[in-house]
Motif scaffolding. Structure first.
Motif, PDB file in Angstrom:
ATOM      1  N   HIS A 113     151.666 -17.350  16.377  1.00 49.58           N
ATOM      2  CA  HIS A 113     152.751 -16.503  16.885  1.00 49.58           C
ATOM      3  C   HIS A 113     153.008 -15.325  15.950  1.00 49.58           C
ATOM      4  O   HIS A 113     153.376 -14.245  16.399  1.00 49.58           O
ATOM      5  CB  HIS A 113     154.005 -17.348  17.120  1.00 49.58           C
ATOM      6  N   HIS A 114     152.800 -15.532  14.656  1.00 50.33           N
ATOM      7  CA  HIS A 114     152.976 -14.417  13.725  1.00 50.33           C
ATOM      8  C   HIS A 114     151.979 -13.302  14.031  1.00 50.33           C
ATOM      9  O   HIS A 114     152.310 -12.129  13.967  1.00 50.33           O
ATOM     10  CB  HIS A 114     152.759 -14.886  12.280  1.00 50.33           C
ATOM     11  N   ARG A 117     153.063 -11.180  16.963  1.00 49.97           N
ATOM     12  CA  ARG A 117     154.074 -10.180  16.587  1.00 49.97           C
ATOM     13  C   ARG A 117     153.442  -9.023  15.804  1.00 49.97           C
ATOM     14  O   ARG A 117     153.730  -7.857  16.035  1.00 49.97           O
ATOM     15  CB  ARG A 117     155.159 -10.836  15.735  1.00 49.97           C
ATOM     16  N   LEU A 120     151.320  -6.791  18.142  1.00 50.95           N
ATOM     17  CA  LEU A 120     152.148  -5.972  19.038  1.00 50.95           C
ATOM     18  C   LEU A 120     152.675  -4.761  18.260  1.00 50.95           C
ATOM     19  O   LEU A 120     152.695  -3.645  18.759  1.00 50.95           O
ATOM     20  CB  LEU A 120     153.308  -6.801  19.590  1.00 50.95           C
ATOM     21  N   ARG A 121     153.053  -5.004  17.004  1.00 53.11           N
ATOM     22  CA  ARG A 121     153.530  -3.899  16.171  1.00 53.11           C
ATOM     23  C   ARG A 121     152.416  -2.854  15.982  1.00 53.11           C
ATOM     24  O   ARG A 121     152.650  -1.648  16.079  1.00 53.11           O
ATOM     25  CB  ARG A 121     153.991  -4.451  14.812  1.00 53.11           C
TER      26      ARG A 121
END
Ligand code: FAD
Ligand code: PYC
Length: 403
Positions: A113-114, A117, A120-121
């Motif tokens: 999950h990290h 994120r 996406l950034r």
């Protein structure tokens, strides 16, 4: 059949060194040759020697896994890597030499999950920078990579950062194409010529000691990748760079099964398929500083163990050969393209595990720095004093290879 090869013209000349040149570049890897090429092409400076201690392209240029992409996080990186990608797109035409650029698409898998994120950034940052990347879900990943297992029990594929313009090129051809073009402009490529010392007077470089004698110069470019620390030492300054081996391996050739490049950074492995059919595979750097350009068993085991859950077909592949290259790592995982404490001596290094993709952009920026004596917009932020001032360009995630 070999007799048909007789009478072929040499692609580049192998002259004896002259007593002096307007500019000398140390290192006939991709970055050194590209610097020389754009010095000639963009600034008309052709009284240039490129000095190489081994054979041209025999360093990391001929040892890398040829991945090209420009999906970095910070603006200065986006600018130089995207410039490089744009130049790669026309490089075969520009050099009149087929560098086999293959924009087949590149995926960086998100398996935690990290990572979702983080990527996406990066996608948002890239789109603000004008670098087209996108986030794709696991089903789209499976469509692009039919051999992948997206349901791994430890590391399921949660999606990927996708750059359709990314891909590969033939690494040797990049070096050979630039070398031929430099030679055609009248530059001297001198192989088996190791630089052993740098001479200066009143704080200005005057020439280099080599295994073929002293050669004078008005300007010096140090472009030696994993040996940057040693050559900088000869020029009287220290660099914030460490040298480590990065290894890779290829499998036996198999039928075409994967027409994109896949990087799996959580598990520390990546894979593409060469035109010959070999699966080209790599992982993280060695965990200790060294200058050993060889492979080792632990690397095969660690990298394949990491990848086999996501690519179960690997367990049935025979491995053909492995090797290593010496990469030059900076603390922020970004390169140095910079003036140095010695006048008219410039340095280009610190590309670490990711400099193949940068070769044309790096050469373009370094040529501007050497020709004008000051960096242009592409190189300005990559000066070596950023480490003293804390102006890091942190790319430790986007570098994509564990270290
Ligand atoms: P090199 O080709 O190493 O050129 C430097 C040259 O300087 C060498 O030929 C050396 O012999 C010469 N030299 C050194 N000291 C002296 C001296 N005293 N006198 C004269 N000559 C000297 N990057 C990517 O973008 N994508 C990838 O997929 C990728 N995969 C990689 C996989 C591996 C296994 C490795 C090792 C690297 C990988 N890289 C990748 C990184 C990339 O290869 C390097 O960042 C880049 O090639 C370094 O620049 P260069 O080509 O100029 O270096
Ligand atoms: O920089 O993309 C990269 C890379 C992939 C493998 C080694 N370096």
């Amino acid at each position: 059949a070999l007799r048909y090869h007789q009478g072929w013209e040499k692609a580049w000349a192998s002259p004896a060194p002259k007593s002096s040149y307007d500019a000398i570049i140390i290192g006939a890897g991709g970055h050194g040759l590209a610097t020389a090429y754009y010095l000639g092409k963009n600034y008309g400076i052709t009284n240039v020697a490129i000095l190489e201690k081994g054979w041209l392209g025999g360093g990391n240029t001929g040892r890398n896994t040829t991945i090209i992409r420009s999906n970095y996080l910070q603006d200065p990186s986006a600018a130089i890597y995207n410039k490089a990608l744009s130049l790669y797109e026309d490089l075969s035409q520009d050099l009149n030499y087929n560098v086999m650029f293959s924009p087949r698409g590149l995926l960086m898998l998100a398996q935690t999950h990290h990572e979702v994120r983080g990527y996406l950034r990066t996608v948002h940052a890239n789109n603000l920078q004008g670098v087209k990347t996108e986030w794709i879900g696991p089903e789209k990943v499976k469509e692009l990579v039919p051999i992948i297992n997206i349901d791994g029990p430890r590391y399921p594929v949660l999606g990927a950062l996708y750059q359709a313009r990314g891909g590969t090129a033939r690494h040797d051809a990049v070096a050979w194409g630039y070398a031929r073009a430099c030679s055609a402009m009248g530059m001297d490529i001198i192989q088996q010529c190791e630089v052993t010392g740098v001479r200066s007077e009143n704080g200005q470089v005057t020439g280099v000691e080599t295994t073929k004698g002293f050669i004078g110069t008005k300007k010096l470019g140090i472009v030696v990748a994993g040996h940057s620390g040693q050559v900088a030492d000869m020029a009287g300054f220290r660099l914030p760079v460490e040298s480590l081996a990065l290894q890779a391996l290829v499998s036996e050739p198999i039928k075409p099964c994967m027409d994109v490049v896949v990087m799996a950074n959580t598990v520390h492995g990546y894979m593409s398929q060469s035109d010959k059919g070999e699966m080209v595979i790599g992982g993280g750097t060695d965990g200790f500083n060294n200058f050993t350009q060889r492979g080792s068993f632990h690397h095969i085991e660690e990298t394949l163990r990491a990848l086999v859950e996501t690519f179960p077909m690997i367990s049935r592949l025979k491995m053909l050969r492995q090797w290593g290259g010496i990469v030059d790592m900076t603390g922020d995982r970004s390169p140095i393209i910079s003036k140095t404490p010695l006048g008219n001596c410039f340095i280009n290094c610190g590309w670490g595990t990711g400099g193949f993709k940068a070769i044309p952009g790096s050469g373009w920026a370094m040529a501007e720095l050497m020709a004008k004596g000051e960096p242009g917009p592409l190189a300005a932020e990559f000066n070596m004093w950023r480490f003293r001032e804390g102006q890091f360009i942190d790319e430790s995630v986007a570098a994509g290879v564990a270290h």
